[in-house]
Design a protein around this motif. Structure first.
Motif, PDB file in Angstrom:
ATOM      1  N   UNK A  60       0.829  -1.208   0.000  1.00 18.53           N
ATOM      2  CA  UNK A  60       0.000   0.000   0.000  1.00 18.53           C
ATOM      3  C   UNK A  60       0.862   1.257   0.000  1.00 18.53           C
ATOM      4  N   UNK A  61       1.865   1.291   0.853  1.00 22.45           N
ATOM      5  CA  UNK A  61       2.741   2.467   0.942  1.00 22.45           C
ATOM      6  C   UNK A  61       3.438   2.727  -0.387  1.00 22.45           C
ATOM      7  N   UNK A  62       3.905   1.673  -1.022  1.00 26.48           N
ATOM      8  CA  UNK A  62       4.607   1.816  -2.303  1.00 26.48           C
ATOM      9  C   UNK A  62       3.671   2.306  -3.396  1.00 26.48           C
ATOM     10  N   UNK A  63       2.439   1.785  -3.394  1.00 29.32           N
ATOM     11  CA  UNK A  63       1.472   2.175  -4.418  1.00 29.32           C
ATOM     12  C   UNK A  63       1.069   3.637  -4.268  1.00 29.32           C
ATOM     13  N   UNK A  64       0.803   4.073  -3.048  1.00 28.97           N
ATOM     14  CA  UNK A  64       0.425   5.472  -2.840  1.00 28.97           C
ATOM     15  C   UNK A  64       1.586   6.398  -3.206  1.00 28.97           C
ATOM     16  N   UNK A  66       3.919   5.856  -5.378  1.00 26.55           N
ATOM     17  CA  UNK A  66       4.017   5.856  -6.840  1.00 26.55           C
ATOM     18  C   UNK A  66       2.962   6.757  -7.460  1.00 26.55           C
ATOM     19  N   UNK A  67       1.730   6.639  -6.997  1.00 27.73           N
ATOM     20  CA  UNK A  67       0.635   7.466  -7.522  1.00 27.73           C
ATOM     21  C   UNK A  67       0.918   8.947  -7.285  1.00 27.73           C
ATOM     22  N   UNK A  68       1.517   9.261  -6.136  1.00 27.80           N
ATOM     23  CA  UNK A  68       1.774  10.654  -5.786  1.00 27.80           C
ATOM     24  C   UNK A  68       3.094  11.178  -6.359  1.00 27.80           C
ATOM     25  N   UNK A  69       3.835  10.305  -7.003  1.00 26.23           N
ATOM     26  CA  UNK A  69       5.091  10.737  -7.611  1.00 26.23           C
ATOM     27  C   UNK A  69       6.208  10.983  -6.611  1.00 26.23           C
ATOM     28  N   UNK A  70       6.178  10.282  -5.474  1.00 28.48           N
ATOM     29  CA  UNK A  70       7.200  10.453  -4.443  1.00 28.48           C
ATOM     30  C   UNK A  70       7.970   9.142  -4.250  1.00 28.48           C
ATOM     31  N   UNK A  71       9.098   9.224  -3.558  1.00 29.02           N
ATOM     32  CA  UNK A  71       9.984   8.070  -3.435  1.00 29.02           C
ATOM     33  C   UNK A  71       9.452   6.982  -2.505  1.00 29.02           C
ATOM     34  N   UNK A  72       8.803   7.379  -1.429  1.00 25.07           N
ATOM     35  CA  UNK A  72       8.409   6.384  -0.421  1.00 25.07           C
ATOM     36  C   UNK A  72       7.174   6.854   0.342  1.00 25.07           C
ATOM     37  N   UNK A  73       6.554   5.888   1.054  1.00 20.60           N
ATOM     38  CA  UNK A  73       5.359   6.215   1.826  1.00 20.60           C
ATOM     39  C   UNK A  73       5.378   5.518   3.174  1.00 20.60           C
ATOM     40  N   UNK A 233      -1.656   7.720   4.395  1.00 20.48           N
ATOM     41  CA  UNK A 233      -0.271   7.445   4.017  1.00 20.48           C
ATOM     42  C   UNK A 233       0.420   8.786   3.810  1.00 20.48           C
ATOM     43  N   UNK A 234       1.571   8.981   4.452  1.00 21.40           N
ATOM     44  CA  UNK A 234       2.373  10.163   4.165  1.00 21.40           C
ATOM     45  C   UNK A 234       3.465   9.767   3.177  1.00 21.40           C
ATOM     46  N   UNK A 235       3.734  10.662   2.240  1.00 18.64           N
ATOM     47  CA  UNK A 235       4.711  10.372   1.194  1.00 18.64           C
ATOM     48  C   UNK A 235       5.741  11.491   1.112  1.00 18.64           C
ATOM     49  N   UNK A 253       2.202   5.168  16.908  1.00 16.65           N
ATOM     50  CA  UNK A 253       1.497   4.798  15.682  1.00 16.65           C
ATOM     51  C   UNK A 253       1.987   3.542  15.004  1.00 16.65           C
ATOM     52  N   UNK A 254       2.971   2.856  15.612  1.00 16.58           N
ATOM     53  CA  UNK A 254       3.402   1.571  15.066  1.00 16.58           C
ATOM     54  C   UNK A 254       2.383   0.506  15.436  1.00 16.58           C
ATOM     55  N   UNK A 255       1.874  -0.234  14.436  1.00 19.26           N
ATOM     56  CA  UNK A 255       0.716  -1.090  14.707  1.00 19.26           C
ATOM     57  C   UNK A 255       0.904  -2.553  14.324  1.00 19.26           C
ATOM     58  N   UNK A 256       2.105  -3.067  14.387  1.00 22.89           N
ATOM     59  CA  UNK A 256       2.350  -4.500  14.218  1.00 22.89           C
ATOM     60  C   UNK A 256       1.696  -5.076  12.951  1.00 22.89           C
ATOM     61  N   UNK A 257       0.745  -6.035  13.090  1.00 17.14           N
ATOM     62  CA  UNK A 257       0.157  -6.684  11.904  1.00 17.14           C
ATOM     63  C   UNK A 257      -0.909  -5.775  11.274  1.00 17.14           C
ATOM     64  N   UNK A 258      -0.454  -4.669  10.748  1.00 15.20           N
ATOM     65  CA  UNK A 258      -1.368  -3.641  10.250  1.00 15.20           C
ATOM     66  C   UNK A 258      -1.849  -3.946   8.827  1.00 15.20           C
ATOM     67  N   UNK A 259      -1.313  -4.990   8.227  1.00 17.21           N
ATOM     68  CA  UNK A 259      -1.649  -5.301   6.841  1.00 17.21           C
ATOM     69  C   UNK A 259      -3.123  -5.534   6.592  1.00 17.21           C
ATOM     70  N   UNK A 260      -3.853  -6.057   7.597  1.00 17.05           N
ATOM     71  CA  UNK A 260      -5.275  -6.325   7.370  1.00 17.05           C
ATOM     72  C   UNK A 260      -6.055  -5.017   7.214  1.00 17.05           C
ATOM     73  N   UNK A 261      -5.592  -3.935   7.864  1.00 21.08           N
ATOM     74  CA  UNK A 261      -6.209  -2.626   7.661  1.00 21.08           C
ATOM     75  C   UNK A 261      -5.791  -2.053   6.309  1.00 21.08           C
ATOM     76  N   UNK A 262      -4.521  -2.199   5.994  1.00 22.35           N
ATOM     77  CA  UNK A 262      -4.004  -1.702   4.721  1.00 22.35           C
ATOM     78  C   UNK A 262      -4.661  -2.398   3.532  1.00 22.35           C
ATOM     79  N   UNK A 263      -5.046  -3.650   3.718  1.00 23.00           N
ATOM     80  CA  UNK A 263      -5.704  -4.394   2.635  1.00 23.00           C
ATOM     81  C   UNK A 263      -7.022  -3.730   2.252  1.00 23.00           C
TER      82      UNK A 263
END
Length: 375
Positions: A60-64, A66-73, A233-235, A253-263
Motif C-alpha cells: 500500500x505504501x509503495x502504491x500510494x 508511486x501514484x503521488x510521484x514520491x519516493x516512499x510512503x 499514508x504520508x509520502x 502509531x506503530x501497529x504490528x500486523x497492520x496489513x489487514x487494515x491496509x488491505x
C-alpha cells in the motif's frame, strides 16, 4: 444508503418513531467497509510492520507513493498523525515556525499538536474563500533570519487541498507551484495536507502526482473520499520517510500486523477513485436543490468537490440545531456548524435516490415551519 432501523425517542412522548432509512451526510468518514474490503482484510498477508516486515502495508505504501510521484510512503492511523509527523520532520528544531492558513485543518482541528507535542510555532495567515493564501502574505510572514535572536525560525509552509473549511475548494497546480517556488527561494519546505487530494485532482482534471509535484511531503487520507475504514499514508523522499517512521513509533502509531487494515485501504484505492466524480455531481445536484428551498442559502458555484456549506436564512423561524433534529427524525444526518450554518459531505455510499430523499426532507422541514407560523 440503506442501514438497519434507528430508533428515535421523541421528548414528551411515549411513542417511539421508527426510522427505516438513514442517509448519513455528516462526513465522508462515516462510510462502512464494503464486502470487498472485508474479504481483503480476512485474507491479507501480514507480519510485524514495526519491524518493517508487513508485506501488505509495504504494498500500500509503495502504491500510494508511486501514484503521488514520491519516493516512499508510510502508513499512519490518521490524517492528524500524518500531518503532525510531517511537520515535526521538517521542523526538527524546537522553536521552528510553520506558515499555514488560519482556517486550515492543521491549525483549527488538530488539537494544537504541532505546538503541544512538537514545540513548533504556528504562523497563521488568512485563508481566502477559495482556500488559497495570498502569495505576498506568505512571503511577508517568512521571518527575517537576521531577527533570529527574537523571532522563531521559519522552516515550513503548509497548504490544504482540497480545503475543507472553505467547502472543499481546490488549489490549482499553478498556485501550488508558485508556493513551491517561494519555499525554495527562501530555503523552506512545503507540506500539503491532502486529506482529500484525490477529490481535488478529480475536480481539476489533473493527475494527482502533478498536483503535488512541488511538495516535499503530502499526507493522503484514505478514510475520507476513498472510503477506507482507517488510515492515511504520508509520502516524500526516502530520507523523509525514514525520519517519519521513527516519529510514528514515538507517537504510538506503530501497529504490528497492520496489513489487514491496509488491505481494505488498498481496495478503496482501486475501487473508489473512479467514484469521486459521481460524488461531486451528486453534491452539486444537492446544492442546487437546497438553494431552491425558501429559507436556505447555498453558494452553488463554490461547490467544487463533495462538501456543501449552507446557511439558514435569518428570519426563517428555525435554527440549524432544530433543523438538524428535524432531519434526524427522518434518518438524515447532517453536521451543524453554528446557529445558522450547516455542512453536508457526500461519499460513495450516498445514491442519487438518497439525494432526492434528503431534499424532500429539507422541503418538508421548512413546510412544517411555515405551517406552524401560519404562513
Amino acid at each position: 444508503m440503506q442501514s438497519r432501523p434507528v430508533l428515535h425517542i421523541q421528548k414528551g412522548h411515549d411513542l417511539a418513531k421508527m426510522v427505516t432509512r438513514t442517509v448519513d451526510l455528516r462526513s465522508d468518514t462515516v462510510t462502512k467497509p464494503t464486502e470487498a474490503m472485508r474479504a481483503a482484510m480476512a485474507t491479507a498477508e501480514v507480519d510485524d510492520d514495526v519491524l518493517g516486515a508487513d508485506p501488505t502495508a509495504f504494498q500500500l505504501e509503495s502504491e500510494v507513493a508511486k501514484i503521488m510521484g514520491k519516493e516512499a510512503g508510510l502508513f499512519v492511523p490518521s490524517g492528524t498523525m500524518g500531518n503532525l509527523i510531517s511537520v515535526l520532520v521538517h521542523c526538527d528544531t524546537r522553536g521552528s515556525e510553520v506558515i499555514l492558513g488560519d482556517n486550515s485543518h492543521i491549525h483549527v482541528y488538530e488539537n494544537g499538536g504541532i505546538s503541544t507535542i512538537g514545540g513548533v510555532h504556528p504562523r497563521p495567515v488568512k485563508n481566502n474563500e477559495d482556500g488559497t493564501i495570498d502569495i505576498n502574505l506568505i512571503e511577508a510572514a517568512i521571518r527575517d533570519p537576521r531577527g533570529e535572536l527574537v523571532y522563531p525560525t521559519t522552516r515550513l509552509i503548509c497548504l490544504e487541498n482540497s480545503h475543507a473549511n472553505t467547502g472543499g475548494r481546490c488549489l490549482s497546480v499553478e498556485y501550488t507551484d508558485r508556493v513551491g517556488e517561494l519555499a525554495k527561494k527562501h530555503g523552506l519546505k512545503l507540506h500539503i495536507d491532502g486529506a482529500r487530494i484525490f477529490n481535488a485532482a478529480m475536480a481539476l482534471e489533473v493527475p494527482v502526482h502533478r498536483l503535488v509535484q512541488a511538495a516535499d511531503s503530502v499526507s493522503v487520507c484514505l478514510s475520507k473520499g476513498l472510503g477506507a475504514p482507517v488510515g492515511s499514508v504520508i509520502v516524500g523522499s526516502k530520507s523523509f520517510i525514514t525520519k517519519a517512521r521513527r516519529l510514528r513509533k514515538t507517537l504510538g502509531g506503530g501497529m504490528r500486523q497492520v496489513g489487514f487494515i491496509c488491505a481494505a485501504a488498498f481496495v478503496a484505492l482501486q475501487e473508489n477513485l473512479c467514484k469521486l466524480e459521481g460524488d461531486h455531481k451528486k453534491a452539486k445536484m444537492l446544492a442546487e436543490g437546497l438553494n431552491q428551498i425558501k429559507g436556505l442559502r447555498v453558494n452553488v458555484a463554490a461547490v467544487e468537490t463533495n462538501i456543501i456549506y449552507f446557511d439558514v436564512v435569518e428570519g426563517s423561524k428555525i435554527t440549524a440545531e432544530k433543523l438538524c433534529k428535524n432531519l434526524e427524525e427522518h434518518g438524515v444526518l447532517v453536521m451543524p456548524e453554528g446557529p445558522s450554518r450547516m455542512r453536508i459531505v457526500l461519499h460513495h455510499q450516498i445514491s442519487s435516490s438518497d439525494v432526492q430523499y434528503t431534499l424532500s426532507c429539507f422541503q418538508q422541514a421548512f413546510s412544517g415551519v411555515q405551517e406552524e407560523n401560519g404562513i
